[in-house]
Design an enzyme around this catalytic site. Structure first.
Site, mmCIF file in Angstrom:
data_model
loop_
_atom_site.group_PDB
_atom_site.id
_atom_site.type_symbol
_atom_site.label_atom_id
_atom_site.label_comp_id
_atom_site.label_asym_id
_atom_site.label_seq_id
_atom_site.Cartn_x
_atom_site.Cartn_y
_atom_site.Cartn_z
ATOM 1 N N PHE A 43 0.981 -1.397 0.021
ATOM 2 C CA PHE A 43 0.005 0.143 -0.040
ATOM 3 C C PHE A 43 1.016 1.386 0.100
ATOM 4 O O PHE A 43 0.567 2.001 -0.850
ATOM 5 C CB PHE A 43 -0.771 0.212 1.235
ATOM 6 C CG PHE A 43 -1.756 1.331 1.416
ATOM 7 C CD1 PHE A 43 -2.926 1.308 1.041
ATOM 8 C CD2 PHE A 43 -1.281 2.201 2.112
ATOM 9 C CE1 PHE A 43 -3.867 2.529 0.999
ATOM 10 C CE2 PHE A 43 -2.029 3.419 2.329
ATOM 11 C CZ PHE A 43 -3.175 3.430 1.897
ATOM 12 N N ASP A 44 1.835 1.391 0.861
ATOM 13 C CA ASP A 44 2.834 2.614 1.198
ATOM 14 C C ASP A 44 3.371 2.827 -0.350
ATOM 15 O O ASP A 44 3.532 3.977 -0.654
ATOM 16 C CB ASP A 44 3.839 2.258 1.887
ATOM 17 C CG ASP A 44 3.143 1.847 3.446
ATOM 18 O OD1 ASP A 44 2.353 1.100 3.582
ATOM 19 O OD2 ASP A 44 3.684 2.405 4.400
#
Length: 407
Positions: free
Chosen positions: A201-202
């Site tokens: 996600f990051d």
């Protein structure tokens, strides 16, 4: 995108107001032992060091131990603490849900182990509060960062970030440090495009932000590895590789609305400087010199190779012509930062003018040398290098004039 530079508005902080300026999300899964100490320590730090109202959101990733009870007890004990319970696991899923539901204008998150020194939290969010930057990340890979961790994790981390640079052209240094912040208005536009719900996600968020022209601020951190970390390195690495492949395909095929994002979120170009003001002259000189050295070496090599079969003057013409075209293209991109086809023909015509001047200088020097002294290969090369230095100075002035004062 606007035609002139317009800085993003600063967050309107209201000390003493009831609404939080910063929301720090702590995603957890089965962390009943560490959650209480983590939140209390974070709360104490924010109370003492952070000058604006804040909140802490515990995002529970479907824990099956006593974590939900600990989280509720913390919320009852500390008025700034809230709890968000999710029915499915996934750090990305938790962050998406918590950030989307938060009314705070600046959103952050950190790992429950608090591996990152909290002294970096205010520098992390200060750039977002001021409007200077759009996202901020803690980095363990800066020269001034201080990191304590094993060799295995160090190699994996650095290898992963090198992979991102090669595969996705990432310019940020540390994608996986669990210490990041984002402006809420930016998050509202980017989160719907981020597909990953886990550890990738990051990275996906940062790549999209970079491609949208957003400013990512990096803060060197002090970081101590948690020996009790429960991250499955192999599973996470495989998931990251799949994420890189998926995101890379989306970027190549144009499946993401990057142009729209850049127009909507990206900062406009800086205003053009007055015509009489030089722009980045020292850096341009350094890059021009590097290109010039490479061009001169290539020129001398070509001249030496062609000297015997063609003779001095034809070899000089051929070597100079080939290196002049390559020199103009390299300086256009590397020295003056000009990309695309716009004005490319004009720039190459200017380069050919510089080529003609260089040819006149070098050919004239050779003619004078041959008319006054017996032919000598070392002397020829010495004269050519000297003549090329003079031609290089003229080339820099001509190219800089053409590429900096273009309409």
């Amino acid at each position: 995108m606007t035609d002139t530079y317009a800085p993003r508005a600063a967050v309107q902080a209201r000390p003493g107001a009831g609404s939080a300026v910063l929301d720090v999300v702590v995603p957890v899964y089965n962390e009943e032992a560490d959650l209480g100490p983590c939140v209390r320590r974070l709360h104490a730090h924010l109370t003492a060091q952070f000058p604006y109202p804040f909140r802490i959101t515990v995002a529970d990733n479907a824990s099956v131990d006593g974590t939900p009870a600990v989280a509720r007890a913390l919320a009852d004990e500390l008025p700034e603490v809230g709890v968000l319970r999710l029915d499915e696991k996934g750090r990305g899923r938790a962050l998406r849900a918590a950030w989307a539901a938060s009314p705070a204008p600046v959103l952050a998150y950190m790992d429950v182990d608090l591996s990152t020194d909290l002294a970096a939290l205010l520098p992390l969010v200060a750039q977002l509060l001021s409007g200077h930057s759009d996202l901020a990340i803690g980095t363990r890979l800066a020269r001034t960062s201080r990191v304590v961790r094993g060799t295995k994790r160090e190699v994996i981390s650095r290898g992963y970030n090198l992979l991102l640079r090669g595969a996705l052209a990432a310019r940020f240094s540390d994608a996986q440090c669990g210490f990041k912040a984002i402006r809420a208005d930016v998050a509202a536009e980017l989160l719907p495009l981020v597909r990953d719900t886990g550890w990738f996600f990051d990275t996906e968020l940062l790549v999209l932000a970079q491609r949208a022209g957003l400013r990512i601020h990096e803060v060197p951190v002090d970081w101590v590895d948690d020996p009790d970390s429960r991250v499955d390195i192999v599973a996470t690495a495989l998931a990251d590789l799949r994420g890189i492949g998926r995101l890379g395909r989306a970027l190549v095929t144009g499946a993401l609305p990057l142009a729209q994002l850049r127009a909507q979120l990206g900062r406009g170009p800086l205003p053009a400087p007055p015509a009489q003001v030089p722009t980045g002259l020292p850096r341009q000189l350094a890059r021009f010199a590097a290109v010039g050295v490479a061009s001169t070496l290539a020129y001398l090599l070509l001249f030496v190779l062609a000297r015997s079969p063609l003779g001095a003057q034809p070899a000089n013409l051929l070597a100079l012509l080939l290196t002049a075209v390559a020199n103009t293209a390299a300086n256009r991109r590397l020295t003056f930062g000009v990309t695309g086809r716009r004005h490319a023909g004009r720039h190459h015509l200017q380069g050919l003018l510089a080529f003609a001047l260089g040819l006149a200088l070098t050919s004239g020097s050779l003619a004078v040398l041959h008319a006054t002294t017996p032919p000598s290969r070392p002397l020829e090369l010495t004269v050519l290098v000297t003549a090329n230095l003079a031609a290089t100075a003229l080339r820099f002035l001509l190219l800089r004039l053409a590429m900096h004062h273009r309409p």
